[in-house]
Design a protein around this motif. Structure first.
Motif, PDB file in Angstrom:
ATOM      1  N   PRO A   6      22.769  19.221  22.311  1.00  0.00           N
ATOM      2  CA  PRO A   6      22.335  19.267  20.921  1.00  0.00           C
ATOM      3  C   PRO A   6      22.868  20.506  20.204  1.00  0.00           C
ATOM      4  O   PRO A   6      22.529  20.742  19.042  1.00  0.00           O
ATOM      5  N   GLU A   7      23.671  21.290  20.880  1.00  0.00           N
ATOM      6  CA  GLU A   7      24.337  22.477  20.322  1.00  0.00           C
ATOM      7  C   GLU A   7      25.293  22.992  21.397  1.00  0.00           C
ATOM      8  O   GLU A   7      25.240  22.526  22.547  1.00  0.00           O
ATOM      9  N   GLY A   8      26.166  23.944  21.022  1.00  0.00           N
ATOM     10  CA  GLY A   8      27.224  24.329  21.947  1.00  0.00           C
ATOM     11  C   GLY A   8      26.983  25.602  22.742  1.00  0.00           C
ATOM     12  O   GLY A   8      27.586  25.800  23.807  1.00  0.00           O
ATOM     13  N   THR A   9      26.099  26.470  22.251  1.00  0.00           N
ATOM     14  CA  THR A   9      25.965  27.800  22.861  1.00  0.00           C
ATOM     15  C   THR A   9      25.459  27.734  24.303  1.00  0.00           C
ATOM     16  O   THR A   9      25.989  28.422  25.180  1.00  0.00           O
ATOM     17  N   ALA A  10      24.448  26.893  24.547  1.00  0.00           N
ATOM     18  CA  ALA A  10      23.836  26.850  25.880  1.00  0.00           C
ATOM     19  C   ALA A  10      24.876  26.511  26.956  1.00  0.00           C
ATOM     20  O   ALA A  10      24.925  27.161  28.010  1.00  0.00           O
ATOM     21  N   GLY A  11      25.707  25.518  26.686  1.00  0.00           N
ATOM     22  CA  GLY A  11      26.722  25.106  27.668  1.00  0.00           C
ATOM     23  C   GLY A  11      27.737  26.214  27.907  1.00  0.00           C
ATOM     24  O   GLY A  11      28.161  26.452  29.044  1.00  0.00           O
ATOM     25  N   VAL A  12      28.126  26.900  26.825  1.00  0.00           N
ATOM     26  CA  VAL A  12      29.105  27.981  26.968  1.00  0.00           C
ATOM     27  C   VAL A  12      28.504  29.117  27.804  1.00  0.00           C
ATOM     28  O   VAL A  12      29.157  29.661  28.700  1.00  0.00           O
ATOM     29  N   VAL A  13      27.244  29.436  27.540  1.00  0.00           N
ATOM     30  CA  VAL A  13      26.599  30.517  28.289  1.00  0.00           C
ATOM     31  C   VAL A  13      26.425  30.101  29.760  1.00  0.00           C
ATOM     32  O   VAL A  13      26.660  30.895  30.676  1.00  0.00           O
ATOM     33  N   ARG A  14      26.065  28.843  29.978  1.00  0.00           N
ATOM     34  CA  ARG A  14      25.947  28.341  31.354  1.00  0.00           C
ATOM     35  C   ARG A  14      27.283  28.500  32.083  1.00  0.00           C
ATOM     36  O   ARG A  14      27.355  28.991  33.210  1.00  0.00           O
ATOM     37  N   SER A  15      28.369  28.144  31.405  1.00  0.00           N
ATOM     38  CA  SER A  15      29.694  28.244  32.008  1.00  0.00           C
ATOM     39  C   SER A  15      30.077  29.715  32.239  1.00  0.00           C
ATOM     40  O   SER A  15      30.654  30.061  33.280  1.00  0.00           O
ATOM     41  N   TYR A  16      29.736  30.569  31.298  1.00  0.00           N
ATOM     42  CA  TYR A  16      30.009  32.020  31.395  1.00  0.00           C
ATOM     43  C   TYR A  16      29.340  32.592  32.646  1.00  0.00           C
ATOM     44  O   TYR A  16      29.951  33.356  33.403  1.00  0.00           O
ATOM     45  N   VAL A  17      28.104  32.159  32.899  1.00  0.00           N
ATOM     46  CA  VAL A  17      27.373  32.664  34.071  1.00  0.00           C
ATOM     47  C   VAL A  17      27.950  32.023  35.342  1.00  0.00           C
ATOM     48  O   VAL A  17      28.261  32.713  36.319  1.00  0.00           O
ATOM     49  N   GLU A  18      28.117  30.695  35.300  1.00  0.00           N
ATOM     50  CA  GLU A  18      28.590  29.983  36.502  1.00  0.00           C
ATOM     51  C   GLU A  18      29.944  30.511  36.976  1.00  0.00           C
ATOM     52  O   GLU A  18      30.188  30.632  38.167  1.00  0.00           O
ATOM     53  N   HIS A  19      30.819  30.834  36.020  1.00  0.00           N
ATOM     54  CA  HIS A  19      32.165  31.287  36.390  1.00  0.00           C
ATOM     55  C   HIS A  19      32.306  32.806  36.369  1.00  0.00           C
ATOM     56  O   HIS A  19      33.437  33.320  36.379  1.00  0.00           O
ATOM     57  N   LYS A  20      31.154  33.485  36.326  1.00  0.00           N
ATOM     58  CA  LYS A  20      31.136  34.955  36.383  1.00  0.00           C
ATOM     59  C   LYS A  20      32.149  35.598  35.432  1.00  0.00           C
ATOM     60  O   LYS A  20      32.883  36.528  35.795  1.00  0.00           O
ATOM     61  N   MET A  21      32.192  35.073  34.218  1.00  0.00           N
ATOM     62  CA  MET A  21      33.156  35.641  33.261  1.00  0.00           C
ATOM     63  C   MET A  21      32.794  37.073  32.924  1.00  0.00           C
ATOM     64  O   MET A  21      33.641  37.845  32.467  1.00  0.00           O
ATOM     65  N   PHE A  22      31.524  37.453  33.172  1.00  0.00           N
ATOM     66  CA  PHE A  22      31.103  38.833  32.885  1.00  0.00           C
ATOM     67  C   PHE A  22      31.844  39.824  33.771  1.00  0.00           C
ATOM     68  O   PHE A  22      31.910  41.008  33.470  1.00  0.00           O
ATOM     69  N   ALA A  23      32.430  39.331  34.888  1.00  0.00           N
ATOM     70  CA  ALA A  23      33.142  40.233  35.794  1.00  0.00           C
ATOM     71  C   ALA A  23      34.627  40.353  35.438  1.00  0.00           C
ATOM     72  O   ALA A  23      35.350  41.144  36.039  1.00  0.00           O
ATOM     73  N   ASP A  24      35.097  39.575  34.461  1.00  0.00           N
ATOM     74  CA  ASP A  24      36.510  39.683  34.056  1.00  0.00           C
ATOM     75  C   ASP A  24      36.786  41.077  33.506  1.00  0.00           C
ATOM     76  O   ASP A  24      35.896  41.704  32.924  1.00  0.00           O
ATOM     77  N   SER A  25      38.033  41.517  33.671  1.00  0.00           N
ATOM     78  CA  SER A  25      38.302  42.883  33.228  1.00  0.00           C
ATOM     79  C   SER A  25      38.325  43.005  31.697  1.00  0.00           C
ATOM     80  O   SER A  25      38.049  44.057  31.150  1.00  0.00           O
ATOM     81  N   ASN A  26      38.664  41.912  31.018  1.00  0.00           N
ATOM     82  CA  ASN A  26      38.693  41.977  29.551  1.00  0.00           C
ATOM     83  C   ASN A  26      37.336  41.652  28.960  1.00  0.00           C
ATOM     84  O   ASN A  26      36.869  40.528  29.061  1.00  0.00           O
ATOM     85  N   GLN A  27      36.677  42.626  28.384  1.00  0.00           N
ATOM     86  CA  GLN A  27      35.370  42.384  27.764  1.00  0.00           C
ATOM     87  C   GLN A  27      35.373  42.910  26.339  1.00  0.00           C
ATOM     88  O   GLN A  27      36.065  43.871  26.050  1.00  0.00           O
ATOM     89  N   PRO A  28      34.604  42.409  25.413  1.00  0.00           N
ATOM     90  CA  PRO A  28      33.754  41.231  25.578  1.00  0.00           C
ATOM     91  C   PRO A  28      34.559  39.943  25.803  1.00  0.00           C
ATOM     92  O   PRO A  28      35.743  39.881  25.497  1.00  0.00           O
ATOM     93  N   THR A  29      33.871  38.941  26.360  1.00  0.00           N
ATOM     94  CA  THR A  29      34.461  37.618  26.539  1.00  0.00           C
ATOM     95  C   THR A  29      34.349  36.893  25.193  1.00  0.00           C
ATOM     96  O   THR A  29      33.246  36.741  24.672  1.00  0.00           O
ATOM     97  N   LYS A  30      35.500  36.472  24.650  1.00  0.00           N
ATOM     98  CA  LYS A  30      35.471  35.880  23.304  1.00  0.00           C
ATOM     99  C   LYS A  30      35.973  34.441  23.364  1.00  0.00           C
ATOM    100  O   LYS A  30      37.130  34.192  23.713  1.00  0.00           O
ATOM    101  N   LEU A  31      35.091  33.502  23.060  1.00  0.00           N
ATOM    102  CA  LEU A  31      35.388  32.084  23.277  1.00  0.00           C
ATOM    103  C   LEU A  31      35.179  31.270  22.005  1.00  0.00           C
ATOM    104  O   LEU A  31      34.334  31.617  21.175  1.00  0.00           O
ATOM    105  N   PHE A  32      35.959  30.171  21.882  1.00  0.00           N
ATOM    106  CA  PHE A  32      35.667  29.220  20.799  1.00  0.00           C
ATOM    107  C   PHE A  32      35.720  27.793  21.316  1.00  0.00           C
ATOM    108  O   PHE A  32      36.292  27.543  22.388  1.00  0.00           O
TER     109      PHE A  32
END
Ligand code: HAM
Length: 421
Positions: A80-106
């Motif tokens: 019913p919106e896009g943010t939840a899925g993106v955040v779920r994917s961000y956590v699942e794929h540990k994007m927070f550990a990528d060297s380039n931060q912030p993670t910027k997605l569209f």
């Protein structure tokens, strides 16, 4: 029985596709210049994800979700919106550990809400959204808003208004919540059933009620601005300062609370102010959601984002009379007369298309005049006319459909001739 598209859904027909391509191209171009990368997440997710993130008491979760059990009895919901899925994917794929931060997605994609239909409100619609995860700097809130403004400007939309508010952090919210409960309690019997339910569960959402919008208690409600702690106030001041530095006009709207529970600090919406747009003028909405990543199992991560309703952008383009660039001219139409010429034209269109030319031919064995009419309707630049007589002489006639001038061209020179035109 003749089938129709399900209520609240619609077809995007070829005659309208230029508008979609225009919006998609502009959004992608600007995301690239702001260094946002595309992400594509599934259209359905586990129902719990949306309950946890969007919030159990929101209209979206309590009334509007397309939820069903799959064959193994798992509860699934069409996003019913896009943010939840993106955040779920961000956590699942540990994007927070990528060297380039912030993670910027569209992202672009279909969204589903079981809502009452009206102009600008469907049950399947399209969102273009961006999310920036990993920084609490107010400069990122402003980057998101300036990206929005840049998109609107590049689309040619002028009659828009940016409305801004802050919801503060959880400490400020708690104090404000108390003040709201005290304010609305004495008049709660005057308010609608939804508001009564919201009083204890989520009093902030009373301010967003469409039914009781005109009730005097709404106008005199305490303002969150007066309950902000030092940190929240500072964050908001910085956002306003940066927006001013960037010459971005905005108005403060104390009533702006947004319809999803995950927000804190900055929230904003952009409205179209063009006449004849209809009642639903919000083109996009977004804000900060510093607690959401942690809420769904990731590390503490500040984040901010926004989503546009693409259908509403297109309605705004139409209402403002923006000229949409269209690519509806084809390079050549092959007019063939006679069986041999037709056989030859099958190979010729193929050769021309391999050269990346946009080419069409007749497939209905139509008469000469009807084929020329087709060429005209398709906005062809050139008509390549081949009869069996021409074929005998290894030539064809090429007519420039803009000027009417025609020339004889040797068949082995046709590809080069058309390419050079
Ligand atoms: P939202 O305000 O619920 O926010 O939706 C964003 C936009 O989607 C709205 O401003 C509107 O243009 C469009 N929209 C919403 N419902 C409909 C509908 N039924 N038919 C057509 N268009 C509609 C969100 O969804 C958040 N996820 C935005 C966000 C991203 N916040 C942070 N990051």
């Amino acid at each position: 029985m003749a089938y129709k598209a399900a209520k609240g859904t619609y077809d995007i027909l070829p005659k309208d596709i230029d508008k979609w391509h225009f919006v998609e191209d502009v959004c992608k171009k600007i995301c690239t210049s702001f260094n946002y990368q595309e992400i594509r997440t599934p259209i359905f997710e586990s129902t719990n994800l949306f309950i946890r993130s969007v919030g159990e008491t929101t209209d979206i979760v309590s009334k509007e979700m397309y939820t069903f059990d799959d064959k193994k009895g798992r509860s699934i919901t069409l996003r019913p919106e896009g943010t939840a899925g993106v955040v779920r994917s961000y956590v699942e794929h540990k994007m927070f550990a990528d060297s380039n931060q912030p993670t910027k997605l569209f992202y672009f994609g279909p969204i589903f809400r079981y809502e009452r239909m009206q102009k600008g409100r469907q049950r399947q619609f399209t969102q273009f959204g961006i999310e920036a995860l990993g920084s609490k700097d107010p400069a990122v809130d402003v980057e998101v808003i300036s990206l929005v403004v840049e998109i609107l400007q590049s689309l040619g939309l002028k009659k828009v208004k940016v409305a801004l508010n802050t919801l503060g952090d959880s400490e400020s919210r708690l104090k404000y919540r108390e003040a709201l409960v005290n304010h609305f309690k004495p008049v709660i019997c005057d308010l609608c059933g939804d508001c009564k339910a919201r009083l204890e569960k989520n009093p902030l959402r009373i301010l967003d009620c469409k039914v009781d919008r005109e009730h005097p208690a709404m106008k005199t409600a305490p303002k969150l601005m007066d309950y902000l702690n030092e940190e929240s106030r500072k964050h908001f001041e910085k956002v306003k300062q940066y927006l001013t530095d960037l010459n971005i006009d905005f108005v403060i709207d104390n009533q702006l609370v947004r319809g999803l529970d995950y927000y804190n600090h900055t929230v904003f919406e952009v409205m179209s102010e063009v006449e004849g747009f209809g009642a639903l003028t919000t083109l996009c909405g977004g804000g900060r959601y510093n607690g959401l990543v942690q809420e769904i199992g990731g590390p503490e991560t500040p984040a901010v984002g926004v989503a546009f309703g693409v259908e509403r952008l297109i309605l705004a383009l139409e209402a403002e009379g923006v000229n949409i660039p269209s690519n509806n001219k084809i390079d050549a139409y092959i007019v063939s007369l006679g069986e041999k010429a037709n056989d030859f034209s099958v190979k010729l269109v193929n050769d021309l298309r391999r050269e990346n030319l946009q080419v069409e031919k007749d497939y209905l064995n139509r008469k000469f005049k009807a084929q020329l009419k087709s060429a005209d309707r398709l906005n062809a630049r050139l008509a390549v006319i081949i009869g069996d007589d021409e074929l005998e002489k290894d030539i064809c006639i090429i007519k420039n459909l803009d000027t009417g001038i025609q020339e004889e061209v040797a068949l082995d020179k046709v590809i080069n001739y058309i390419k050079n035109k």
